[in-house]
Design a protein around this motif. Sequence first.
Motif, PDB file in Angstrom:
ATOM      1  N   ASN A  33      -2.739  21.167   1.428  1.00  0.00           N
ATOM      2  CA  ASN A  33      -2.296  22.037   2.511  1.00  0.00           C
ATOM      3  C   ASN A  33      -3.228  21.958   3.712  1.00  0.00           C
ATOM      4  O   ASN A  33      -2.781  22.008   4.861  1.00  0.00           O
ATOM      5  CB  ASN A  33      -2.184  23.480   2.021  1.00  0.00           C
ATOM      6  N   ALA A  34      -4.536  21.816   3.445  1.00  0.00           N
ATOM      7  CA  ALA A  34      -5.488  21.694   4.549  1.00  0.00           C
ATOM      8  C   ALA A  34      -5.243  20.415   5.335  1.00  0.00           C
ATOM      9  O   ALA A  34      -5.252  20.405   6.572  1.00  0.00           O
ATOM     10  CB  ALA A  34      -6.916  21.721   4.013  1.00  0.00           C
ATOM     11  N   ALA A  36      -2.367  18.763   5.456  1.00  0.00           N
ATOM     12  CA  ALA A  36      -1.076  18.910   6.134  1.00  0.00           C
ATOM     13  C   ALA A  36      -1.200  19.816   7.358  1.00  0.00           C
ATOM     14  O   ALA A  36      -0.605  19.542   8.412  1.00  0.00           O
ATOM     15  CB  ALA A  36      -0.038  19.476   5.167  1.00  0.00           C
ATOM     16  N   TRP A  37      -1.959  20.898   7.238  1.00  0.00           N
ATOM     17  CA  TRP A  37      -2.156  21.805   8.382  1.00  0.00           C
ATOM     18  C   TRP A  37      -2.817  21.063   9.531  1.00  0.00           C
ATOM     19  O   TRP A  37      -2.415  21.199  10.691  1.00  0.00           O
ATOM     20  CB  TRP A  37      -3.013  22.995   7.963  1.00  0.00           C
ATOM     21  N   GLN A  38      -3.843  20.248   9.209  1.00  0.00           N
ATOM     22  CA  GLN A  38      -4.547  19.493  10.243  1.00  0.00           C
ATOM     23  C   GLN A  38      -3.603  18.496  10.917  1.00  0.00           C
ATOM     24  O   GLN A  38      -3.588  18.352  12.141  1.00  0.00           O
ATOM     25  CB  GLN A  38      -5.739  18.767   9.630  1.00  0.00           C
ATOM     26  N   ALA A  40      -0.346  18.685  11.090  1.00  0.00           N
ATOM     27  CA  ALA A  40       0.653  19.423  11.868  1.00  0.00           C
ATOM     28  C   ALA A  40       0.066  19.888  13.194  1.00  0.00           C
ATOM     29  O   ALA A  40       0.732  19.831  14.236  1.00  0.00           O
ATOM     30  CB  ALA A  40       1.163  20.616  11.056  1.00  0.00           C
ATOM     31  N   TRP A  41      -1.180  20.364  13.167  1.00  0.00           N
ATOM     32  CA  TRP A  41      -1.811  20.832  14.409  1.00  0.00           C
ATOM     33  C   TRP A  41      -1.947  19.691  15.409  1.00  0.00           C
ATOM     34  O   TRP A  41      -1.610  19.821  16.573  1.00  0.00           O
ATOM     35  CB  TRP A  41      -3.179  21.440  14.098  1.00  0.00           C
ATOM     36  N   LEU A 243       4.983  19.455   3.397  1.00  0.00           N
ATOM     37  CA  LEU A 243       3.951  20.402   3.815  1.00  0.00           C
ATOM     38  C   LEU A 243       3.710  20.338   5.313  1.00  0.00           C
ATOM     39  O   LEU A 243       3.554  21.372   5.980  1.00  0.00           O
ATOM     40  CB  LEU A 243       2.651  20.116   3.059  1.00  0.00           C
ATOM     41  N   LEU A 244       3.690  19.114   5.889  1.00  0.00           N
ATOM     42  CA  LEU A 244       3.479  18.989   7.322  1.00  0.00           C
ATOM     43  C   LEU A 244       4.636  19.615   8.095  1.00  0.00           C
ATOM     44  O   LEU A 244       4.425  20.295   9.104  1.00  0.00           O
ATOM     45  CB  LEU A 244       3.316  17.519   7.699  1.00  0.00           C
ATOM     46  N   TRP A 247       4.130  23.453   7.925  1.00  0.00           N
ATOM     47  CA  TRP A 247       3.055  23.960   8.770  1.00  0.00           C
ATOM     48  C   TRP A 247       3.323  23.709  10.255  1.00  0.00           C
ATOM     49  O   TRP A 247       2.953  24.527  11.100  1.00  0.00           O
ATOM     50  CB  TRP A 247       1.713  23.342   8.361  1.00  0.00           C
ATOM     51  N   GLN A 251       3.135  27.010  12.577  1.00  0.00           N
ATOM     52  CA  GLN A 251       2.171  27.149  13.664  1.00  0.00           C
ATOM     53  C   GLN A 251       2.826  27.551  14.974  1.00  0.00           C
ATOM     54  O   GLN A 251       2.158  28.074  15.871  1.00  0.00           O
ATOM     55  CB  GLN A 251       1.402  25.831  13.841  1.00  0.00           C
TER      56      GLN A 251
END
Length: 343
Positions: A33-34, A36-38, A40-41, A243-244, A247, A251
């Motif tokens: 998840n970390a 994927a979050w990165q 996505a950001w 996941l991407l 997120w 976001q």
Amino acid sequence: MPDSTPATRQRGWRNRRWVRAATGLFVAFGLLNAVAWQHAWQFTHFATPGQPRPPDPTRLSKPARLALVVTGVTLPRPPARAVPAGYRAERLQLPNGAWLGLWTAPSTLATPARGTVMLLHGYGGEKGSLLPEAAFFRQIGYKVVLVDFRGGGSSSGNDVTIGYREADDVRAVCRWLRSEASGPVVLFGVSMGAVAALRAAAVYSADVQPAAMILECPFGSTYQTVENRFRALGVPPVPLAGLLTFWGGAQHGYWAFDHDPRRYAQAVTAPTLLVQGTADARVTVAEARAIYNNLPGPRELLLLPGAGHGHYSTSRPTAWRRAVTRQLAAFPRGRQPEIGAAR
């Protein structure tokens, strides 16, 4: 005394094994998840302007591509270009305090303009990338307005939603053009710009009523385009693509799995020309056909053998100009078959 029989010790060992396994799964899920979050950001937020654009992942070594899986791709904010000769810069103020940077230009013909073509750029681009297409539309008798979506060029902001909120920008420009009495409006979009046009015509039909649409390589869905992104990196898309996608929407406050141009197409009745390169590494022919099959109005699918991702006015000028001229010859037109074009 504590029970230390063999059976008790075995139960304790099994319990510890399950705790370790559960902890390992929890940590792995958190790391995924970390990452994927990165991703996505960085996929939906531009970095400082002036940085070099990232290289094509297909041209990177395997270790370099794997590194991008962890770090994500940093995309510099698309810069604002100088206003070209013959164009006028406009700033369209939006109700929320943001603004859009526009360029407008008249037809180059002496006769009254046939209408206005709104040109919508792709992901990571800016309005200046569409000057070749704008020149052609002006030559055949149309006024043009080139739009910087919020986040790049001379517009405010630094984020991008892959066509979701960009549809709001299309709506705002359509309202402005109506106040300017610009006549029939044609929407021309490349990639993300094509998706924004589809969403705007489907969701904001009261304000967005194009006389025709010309769409180059719109992706089939957010999830599909993220899948294609990971495949270009040589990485299996499951589970990171899901996941991407989650997120990326979270976001920005929307459910990205519903950002689906195939579904938007079902509500678009304007005559539509859909152009797709058969060698496009970002959008597949299957995605183009899925959108084409869902269009209920007059439609045409032009497949360009060996062509890549968008900007076919320069890569396949003869076929592109012929198809666009045919599309704009009359409103409305009857249904046209899927066609293939030679180079």
